[in-house]
Design a protein around this motif. Structure first.
Motif, short mmCIF file in Angstrom:
data_model
loop_
_atom_site.label_atom_id
_atom_site.label_comp_id
_atom_site.label_asym_id
_atom_site.label_seq_id
_atom_site.Cartn_x
_atom_site.Cartn_y
_atom_site.Cartn_z
N ALA A 114 32.04 43.40 30.38
CA ALA A 114 33.13 43.78 31.29
C ALA A 114 32.79 43.20 32.67
O ALA A 114 31.64 43.28 33.11
CB ALA A 114 33.27 45.29 31.37
N VAL A 115 33.76 42.60 33.29
CA VAL A 115 33.56 41.98 34.60
C VAL A 115 33.94 42.99 35.67
O VAL A 115 35.01 43.59 35.61
CB VAL A 115 34.44 40.72 34.73
CG1 VAL A 115 34.27 40.06 36.09
CG2 VAL A 115 34.14 39.73 33.62
N PRO A 116 33.07 43.21 36.66
CA PRO A 116 33.44 44.13 37.74
C PRO A 116 34.70 43.62 38.44
O PRO A 116 34.77 42.45 38.82
CB PRO A 116 32.24 44.08 38.69
CG PRO A 116 31.12 43.49 37.91
CD PRO A 116 31.75 42.63 36.86
N ARG A 117 35.70 44.46 38.57
CA ARG A 117 36.96 43.99 39.13
C ARG A 117 37.04 44.12 40.64
O ARG A 117 37.92 43.50 41.26
CB ARG A 117 38.14 44.68 38.45
CG ARG A 117 38.20 46.16 38.68
CD ARG A 117 39.37 46.76 37.93
NE ARG A 117 39.26 48.21 38.00
CZ ARG A 117 39.73 49.03 37.11
NH1 ARG A 117 40.37 48.55 36.06
NH2 ARG A 117 39.59 50.32 37.24
N ALA A 118 36.16 44.87 41.26
CA ALA A 118 36.24 45.08 42.71
C ALA A 118 36.27 43.77 43.51
O ALA A 118 37.06 43.64 44.44
CB ALA A 118 35.10 45.97 43.19
N PRO A 119 35.46 42.76 43.16
CA PRO A 119 35.51 41.52 43.96
C PRO A 119 36.57 40.52 43.48
O PRO A 119 36.75 39.48 44.10
CB PRO A 119 34.12 40.93 43.79
CG PRO A 119 33.69 41.39 42.44
CD PRO A 119 34.30 42.77 42.28
N LEU A 120 37.27 40.82 42.38
CA LEU A 120 38.23 39.88 41.82
C LEU A 120 39.58 39.97 42.51
O LEU A 120 40.03 41.05 42.89
CB LEU A 120 38.41 40.11 40.32
CG LEU A 120 37.18 39.95 39.45
CD1 LEU A 120 37.51 40.27 38.00
CD2 LEU A 120 36.61 38.55 39.58
N ARG A 121 40.26 38.83 42.64
CA ARG A 121 41.60 38.77 43.22
C ARG A 121 42.45 37.80 42.42
O ARG A 121 41.96 36.82 41.88
CB ARG A 121 41.56 38.29 44.69
CG ARG A 121 40.78 39.19 45.62
CD ARG A 121 41.45 40.54 45.79
NE ARG A 121 40.73 41.40 46.70
CZ ARG A 121 39.75 42.24 46.36
NH1 ARG A 121 39.34 42.30 45.10
NH2 ARG A 121 39.18 43.01 47.25
N ARG A 122 43.75 38.08 42.39
CA ARG A 122 44.74 37.17 41.82
C ARG A 122 45.29 36.34 42.97
O ARG A 122 45.76 36.88 43.96
CB ARG A 122 45.87 37.94 41.15
CG ARG A 122 45.41 38.77 39.97
CD ARG A 122 46.56 39.54 39.34
NE ARG A 122 46.96 40.64 40.21
CZ ARG A 122 48.21 41.08 40.33
NH1 ARG A 122 49.19 40.54 39.65
NH2 ARG A 122 48.48 42.08 41.13
#
Length: 188
Positions: A114-122
């Motif tokens: 599972a990839v941590p989503r906190a630093p991810l952006r669309r």
């Protein structure tokens, strides 16, 4: 296309260049406001951006690249991109947080992480750049190399890309479901 152009103009863009297939230029010219410059688009997105960039006056300080597939982008997103450029950012993109759980899947379709989503952006458009930086990045991009967006082209040159808040209404219309949702938004 006309709505995407209107978004740019309403957001504060002075001049708009549209890359379109040569066979469709008459139709585009009828649908777009007067003063919009049309250029022949290329076989790929990269080719089309290069063609449009070539039509931008050399004294332009900033260039925005916007997808016609995002016709409902609010003008205030354009304004945020322009403001970040005016404040000195060499490159800027509107973004939204990733809200779904994101996973890595192997070739057999099994979740491996599972990839941590906190630093991810669309990332959305319009993406904004110093004209000089974008031109240099495209000049440096080897022929035949296709990256997913213009920010990736600039990042390949080592230029930092800043972010500003995007907007859910700037969703890309790529499949029938997206179009149905966009039509509901417009009908409201």
């Amino acid at each position: 296309m006309a709505w995407a152009v209107a978004t740019l103009l309403d957001g504060g863009v002075d001049e708009v260049v549209v890359a379109a297939p040569a066979a469709d230029h008459e139709e585009f010219a009828r649908a777009l406001p007067a003063g919009i410059r049309l250029v022949v688009g290329g076989a790929t997105r990269t080719d089309s951006v290069r063609a449009a960039l070539g039509a931008v006056p050399g004294d332009a300080g900033a260039v925005l690249v916007h997808d016609a597939a995002r016709p409902l982008t609010p003008p205030d997103v354009v304004g945020r991109v322009l403001a970040a450029l005016a404040a000195g950012a060499p490159a800027v993109v509107p973004v939204l947080p990733v809200v779904d759980t994101t996973v890595v899947v192997d070739d057999d379709g099994v979740v491996t992480d599972a990839v941590p989503r906190a630093p991810l952006r669309r990332v959305q458009t319009p993406q904004g750049f110093s004209r000089v930086v974008l031109a240099e990045a495209y000049d440096d991009l080897p022929e035949g190399v296709e990256l997913t967006d213009d920010a990736a082209v600039v990042r390949a040159l080592g230029v930092p890309v800043r972010t500003v808040a995007g907007d859910e209404r700037a969703t890309k219309i790529t499949v029938a479901h997206d179009l149905a949702l966009a039509e509901l938004q417009v009908a409201r």
